[in-house]
Design an enzyme around this catalytic site. Structure first.
Site, PDB file in Angstrom:
ATOM      1  CG  ASP A  41      -0.103  26.493  10.783  1.00 19.09           C
ATOM      2  OD1 ASP A  41       0.379  25.342  10.895  1.00 19.09           O
ATOM      3  OD2 ASP A  41       0.603  27.513  10.747  1.00 19.09           O
ATOM      4  CE  LYS A  79       8.154  28.488  -0.544  1.00 15.57           C
ATOM      5  NZ  LYS A  79       6.788  28.998  -0.331  1.00 15.57           N
ATOM      6  CE1 TYR A 116      11.325  26.010   1.035  1.00 12.42           C
ATOM      7  CE2 TYR A 116      13.441  27.144   1.049  1.00 12.42           C
ATOM      8  CZ  TYR A 116      12.114  27.101   1.393  1.00 12.42           C
ATOM      9  OH  TYR A 116      11.561  28.141   2.094  1.00 12.42           O
TER      10      TYR A 116
END
Ligand code: UDP
Length: 327
Positions: free
Chosen positions: A35, A157, A153
Site C-alpha cells: 500500500d 476501471k 475513473y
C-alpha cells in the site's frame, strides 16, 4: 503453491483492504500488504503489524519490480489498490488514470510469471450513466465525454477489466473481476466524498446534512463485512474465473431518504440542506441517477449476496464512530 504468504492484498491499508486483512488473519491465513498510503492509513492495520502472519510494505503498484517481488512471495492476489473517491478522481485525474491502469497492468504482468490467481476490484462506476437498471454485467456501459474527468475513473476501471479478461483469454491467467457497488461500513472516511460517512459525521456533529442535487438520485449500500464474504467465496469458486461479477445490495434508496434515515437513527437535530450540483462539484460534473446491481450471477456462483438493510448499516457505523478527520 510456493509463496511464503497465502495472500497479497494491494491497498490493504485502505477501508475495504484493512477489513479484508483482519478477516483473513482471523481465518488463520498469512497476508502480505502492499500500500502506498495515499488514501490508505497505517492506523487501519495497526493491530496486525506485529503479527508473524502479517507483513506490510509501503510501496506503489506502479513499480513493476516491487509488484513482482510481492507477488513472488504470495499464492494469490487481491488487487484493491486504486485511486478512490469522487473528489480524488476529479482533483487528481492523472494519478487516477495512471494508478488504475498502470497498477493493474503491473499486477497482471507479474501474476502471469507464476500463473498466480488474481481478484481485480472494479466498480459500479463502470456502468456510467446507463439507465438499464438493475445493471447486468454484460449490459452496455454508457460514459460521458472525455472532457469530463469523472468518466476517466470509469474508463480506467473498464480498461482494467478488459486487460484482466485479455490475460485470462490469451494466457489462461486465473482472474476474477468484481464490480463493487457503494461499499460502506465502520472505519470508512468521508474525506474523499463518500456520502454515508459524511452524512453520519454531519449528523453526529450537528452540522447540516448536505444532499447534493435534488436528492432523488439513488444508490444501494452494502456492508463491508458482507462484501468480504463475497470476495473470499468468489476466490474459492473455480467457476468465477474469467468472469465479471457485481457485488452489491439490491436495496435502493434515494440520497434524500438516506439523509433522513441517518438523521432519525442518530437522533440528530441537524437540518438537511439541498446543495445544487454546481455548488457541490466543479463545473460540468455529472452524477449517476440510479445505480442498482443485478446480483443473479453472484448468487448463482456463491449463493450469497450482501443483505444487511440500510438501517442496520447506519447503526453499525454509528456504533463504531466516525474516524478523525472524516470529512
Ligand atoms: N452526495 C451527497 N452529499 C455528500 C456527498 C455525496 O448528496 O456530502 C451524493 C453524491 O452526489 C451522489 C451520492 O451521494 O449522488 C453518492 O456519492 P458518493 O461519492 O458516496 O459515491 P458515488 O456513488 O457517486 O460513487
Amino acid at each position: 503453491m510456493s509463496g511464503q504468504f497465502d495472500y497479497l492484498v494491494t491497498g490493504g491499508a485502505g477501508f475495504i483492504g484493512s477489513h479484508l486483512c483482519e478477516r483473513l488473519i482471523a481465518e488463520g491465513k498469512s497476508v502480505f500488504v502492499l500500500d502506498d498510503l495515499s488514501t490508505g492509513q497505517i492506523e487501519n492495520i495497526e493491530g496486525l503489524l506485529s503479527l508473524k502472519s502479517f507483513h506490510f510494505i509501503e510501496g506503489s503498484v506502479l513499480s513493476l519490480e516491487t509488484v513482482e517481488e510481492c507477488i513472488n512471495m504470495c499464492d494469490e492476489v487481491i488487487h484493491l489498490a486504486a485511486a478512490v473517491g469522487v473528489e480524488n478522481v476529479i482533483n487528481k485525474p492523472v494519478e487516477t488514470i495512471e494508478t488504475n491502469v498502470g497498477g493493474t497492468e503491473n499486477i497482471l504482468r507479474a501474476a502471469r510469471l507464476n500463473n498466480t490467481k488474481v481478484l481485480i476490484a472494479s466498480t459500479s462506476e463502470v456502468y456510467g450513466k446507463s439507465w438499464k437498471v438493475p445493471f447486468k454485467e454484460d449490459g452496455d456501459i454508457v460514459l460521458g465525454p472525455t472532457s469530463r474527468n469523472r468518466w476517466s475513473y470509469a474508463c480506467s476501471k473498464a480498461m482494467d477489466e478488459f486487460l484482466a479478461l485479455a490475460y485470462n483469454h490469451s494466457y489462461g491467467l486465473p482472474v476474477v473481476i468484481c464490480r463493487f457497488f457503494n461499499t460502506v461500513g465502520p472505519r470508512q472516511s468521508g474525506r474523499y466524498g463518500m456520502v454515508l460517512p459524511r452524512f453520519i459525521n454531519q449528523a453526529l456533529t450537528g452540522q447540516p446534512i448536505t444532499v447534493f442535487g435534488n436528492g432523488t438520485q439513488t444508490r444501494c449500500f452494502s456492508l463491508v463485512s458482507e462484501v468480504i464474504n463475497c470476495i473470499l467465496s468468489l476466490m474459492n469458486t473455480p467457476d468465477a474465473i474469467g468472469k465479471v461479477i457485481n457485488i452489491g445490495s439490491t436495496e435502493e434508496i434515494t440520497i434524500l431518504e438516506l439523509a433522513r434515515r441517518v438523521r432519525e437513527i442518530s437522533g440528530s437535530c441537524s437540518e438537511i440542506v439541498i446543495v445544487p450540483y454546481d455548488e457541490a462539484y466543479p463545473a460540468g460534473f455529472e452524477d449517476m441517477q440510479r445505480r442498482v446491481p443485478d446480483v443473479s450471477r453472484l448468487v448463482e456462483l456463491i449463493d450469497i449476496c450482501p443483505e444487511a438493510d440500510i438501517d442496520t448499516i447506519i447503526r453499525k457505523i454509528i456504533e463504531y464512530g466516525i474516524p478523525e478527520g472524516a470529512q
